[in-house]
Design an enzyme around this catalytic site. Structure first.
Site, PDB file in Angstrom:
ATOM      1  N   GLY A  70       0.612  -1.321  -0.111  1.00 45.66           N
ATOM      2  CA  GLY A  70      -0.063  -0.107   0.249  1.00 45.66           C
ATOM      3  C   GLY A  70       0.888   1.178   0.138  1.00 45.66           C
ATOM      4  N   THR A  71       2.011   1.457   0.759  1.00 44.51           N
ATOM      5  CA  THR A  71       2.963   2.277   0.826  1.00 44.51           C
ATOM      6  C   THR A  71       3.410   2.687  -0.737  1.00 44.51           C
ATOM      7  OG1 THR A  71       3.508   2.112   3.052  1.00 44.51           O
ATOM      8  CG2 THR A  71       4.985   3.520   1.552  1.00 44.51           C
ATOM      9  N   ASN A 150      -6.987   3.306  10.082  1.00 41.74           N
ATOM     10  CA  ASN A 150      -6.403   2.062  10.948  1.00 41.74           C
ATOM     11  C   ASN A 150      -6.289   2.060  12.224  1.00 41.74           C
ATOM     12  OD1 ASN A 150      -4.591   4.239   9.810  1.00 41.74           O
ATOM     13  ND2 ASN A 150      -3.010   3.293  11.080  1.00 41.74           N
ATOM     14  N   GLN A 178      -7.313  -0.722   4.760  1.00 40.05           N
ATOM     15  CA  GLN A 178      -7.854  -1.174   5.758  1.00 40.05           C
ATOM     16  C   GLN A 178      -9.341  -1.730   5.536  1.00 40.05           C
ATOM     17  OE1 GLN A 178      -6.963  -2.360   8.649  1.00 40.05           O
ATOM     18  NE2 GLN A 178      -4.735  -1.598   8.628  1.00 40.05           N
ATOM     19  N   SER A 198      -3.483  -3.741  -0.159  1.00 45.08           N
ATOM     20  CA  SER A 198      -2.395  -4.373   0.309  1.00 45.08           C
ATOM     21  C   SER A 198      -2.792  -5.896   0.793  1.00 45.08           C
ATOM     22  CB  SER A 198      -1.539  -3.781   1.573  1.00 45.08           C
ATOM     23  OG  SER A 198      -0.564  -4.256   1.848  1.00 45.08           O
ATOM     24  N   ALA A 199      -2.036  -6.999   0.485  1.00 47.46           N
ATOM     25  CA  ALA A 199      -2.314  -8.206   0.415  1.00 47.46           C
ATOM     26  C   ALA A 199      -2.250  -8.739   2.045  1.00 47.46           C
ATOM     27  CB  ALA A 199      -1.533  -9.208  -0.450  1.00 47.46           C
ATOM     28  N   HIS A 200      -1.251  -8.324   2.810  1.00 46.09           N
ATOM     29  CA  HIS A 200      -1.002  -8.848   3.900  1.00 46.09           C
ATOM     30  C   HIS A 200      -2.098  -8.457   5.148  1.00 46.09           C
ATOM     31  CE1 HIS A 200       0.679  -5.689   6.724  1.00 46.09           C
ATOM     32  NE2 HIS A 200       0.629  -4.881   5.117  1.00 46.09           N
ATOM     33  N   THR A 236      10.710  -6.508 -12.217  1.00 51.95           N
ATOM     34  CA  THR A 236      10.120  -7.878 -12.454  1.00 51.95           C
ATOM     35  C   THR A 236       9.002  -8.321 -11.476  1.00 51.95           C
ATOM     36  OG1 THR A 236      12.177  -8.484 -13.421  1.00 51.95           O
ATOM     37  CG2 THR A 236      10.562 -10.700 -12.678  1.00 51.95           C
ATOM     38  N   CYS A 318       3.095   0.987  11.884  1.00 53.06           N
ATOM     39  CA  CYS A 318       4.391   1.554  11.239  1.00 53.06           C
ATOM     40  C   CYS A 318       5.011   2.528  12.138  1.00 53.06           C
ATOM     41  CB  CYS A 318       3.781   2.639   9.995  1.00 53.06           C
ATOM     42  SG  CYS A 318       3.088   1.557   8.526  1.00 53.06           S
TER      43      CYS A 318
END
Length: 378
Positions: A70-71, A150, A178, A198-200, A236, A318
């Site tokens: 996301g950042t 968040n 979020q 963001s995936a995590h 890549t 963060c």
């Protein structure tokens, strides 16, 4: 016994996601830009994952730019707009994630001809549509607004603000990191220019995310190179990460967390009446509880809970290693002392009522222990 209650920081990676990553790494060893069989196999994984993500968030595959998270997605969008616009006004809110606030502040610090307006929320943690509309003028070049905070979990009025931005032709970036997996996202229906993911946060791997870009919007590369992602983000592609991201979509349901969250808050206020629940009257994500415990230092409390086996937070992941008070609470009008006395709990579907009650018990015990220690020191 360890209890994980910090799902807003990251949700533990799902077995399905890890398996998809392993399979992608072994079955498709090539570079997705290569033309041979190994490269084509890798490209097929990326394309299939892009199609699946597009369907999940309500857009077309060509709108998706894979990033490291996301950042980076936020930074790419901000850089693209500001580097190609004449000086003017940038609008955001005082409660945005540092992934938005920091690049905006850094840009304006180096370009004093630009103006950055940070709109404060009300006491519930919601930024009013009227306050944002009031600061939009003919010189506005970009508006950034998060979907779900968040720290407090408060939901912002993105749909209404997006309608205003469309009317006034102001580019809009929505940080939906979020929000993914907690509420349905329909990117095209919003009519905004950019959205970060963001995936995590949903059980996918760390280090992979996406920027959604409205069709027809030109995106300037932040890091030019090999021209991957249709010339919008060189480097890549992270094929295993992309596969793991895709496998996590739709697997985690946070809706059931609301009952556990509400139980935690009600029991906490019974046992510790001075506890304050932040954004309690605002629409919130179902899993998030931000509480203020007057008289307790958040960092000290965090260490006490860690020793008791609880993983919680005193702010965003963060910045939780820093001593600064929560900028979100300060923007909502809390004193610095109260902002330092906050604790964020973010439940997941694996957490039950036993976790909520156990955390309350641990907080009461920590409170009593710290009071005793303070009395002995006096």
């Amino acid at each position: 016994m360890h209890r994980y209650l910090d799902c807003n920081a990251t949700y533990p990676q799902l077995k399905e996601s890890l398996e998809a990553m392993t399979e992608a790494a072994m079955a498709a060893p090539g570079n997705p830009s290569s033309l041979h069989w190994a490269g084509r196999a890798a490209r097929r994984i990326v394309d299939d994952a892009r199609d699946r993500l597009a369907a999940f968030v309500g857009t077309e595959a060509g709108s998706i730019v894979y990033t490291s998270g996301g950042t980076e997605a936020n930074n790419i969008a901000i850089h693209s707009v500001l580097s190609t616009s004449k000086p003017g006004r940038i609008i955001t809110t005082a409660i945005e994630h540092p992934a938005v606030l920091k690049p905006l502040e850094s840009f304006v610090a180096g370009h004093p001809e630009w103006e950055l307006v940070k709109v404060r929320p009300d006491v519930t943690g919601v930024v009013s549509v009227e306050s944002l509309k009031a600061v939009i003028n003919d010189e506005t070049r970009l508006l950034c607004l998060m979907y779900a905070n968040n720290e407090s979990g408060a939901l912002q009025q993105v749909e209404e603000v997006a309608a205003i931005c469309r009317e006034k032709t102001v580019p809009m970036l929505v940080d939906a990191v979020q929000m993914l997996g907690k509420k349905p996202l329909r990117f095209n229906d919003l009519g905004i220019d950019f959205m970060s993911l963001s995936a995590h946060k949903i059980g996918g791997p760390k280090g992979i995310g996406a920027l959604l870009v409205r069709r027809g919007v030109k995106l300037s590369e932040l890091t030019p190179g090999g021209g991957q992602e249709r010339g919008r983000r060189s480097g890549t592609e992270n094929v295993p990460g992309i596969a793991g991201f895709s496998a996590a979509l739709g697997k985690v349901d946070f809706s059931g967390c609301e009952a556990v969250r509400d139980l935690f808050e009600s029991e906490l206020q019974k046992r510790m009446p001075r506890a304050e629940v932040v954004a309690a009257t605002a629409p919130r994500t179902a899993n998030t509880s931000l509480v203020i415990l007057p008289g307790l230092d958040g960092e000290t409390l965090l260490m006490q809970l860690d020793l008791a086996g609880f993983a919680v937070a005193s702010g965003s992941a963060c910045s939780s290693g820093k001593r600064e008070p929560s900028h979100v609470l300060l923007a909502m009008g809390a004193s610095e002392l109260k902002a330092r006395s906050s604790l964020r709990v973010s439940f997941g579907p694996d957490n039950g009522s036993d976790d909520a009650i156990a955390l309350v018990e641990a907080l009461v015990t920590a409170d009593q222990r710290l009071k005793k220690m303070a009395g002995m020191a006096a």
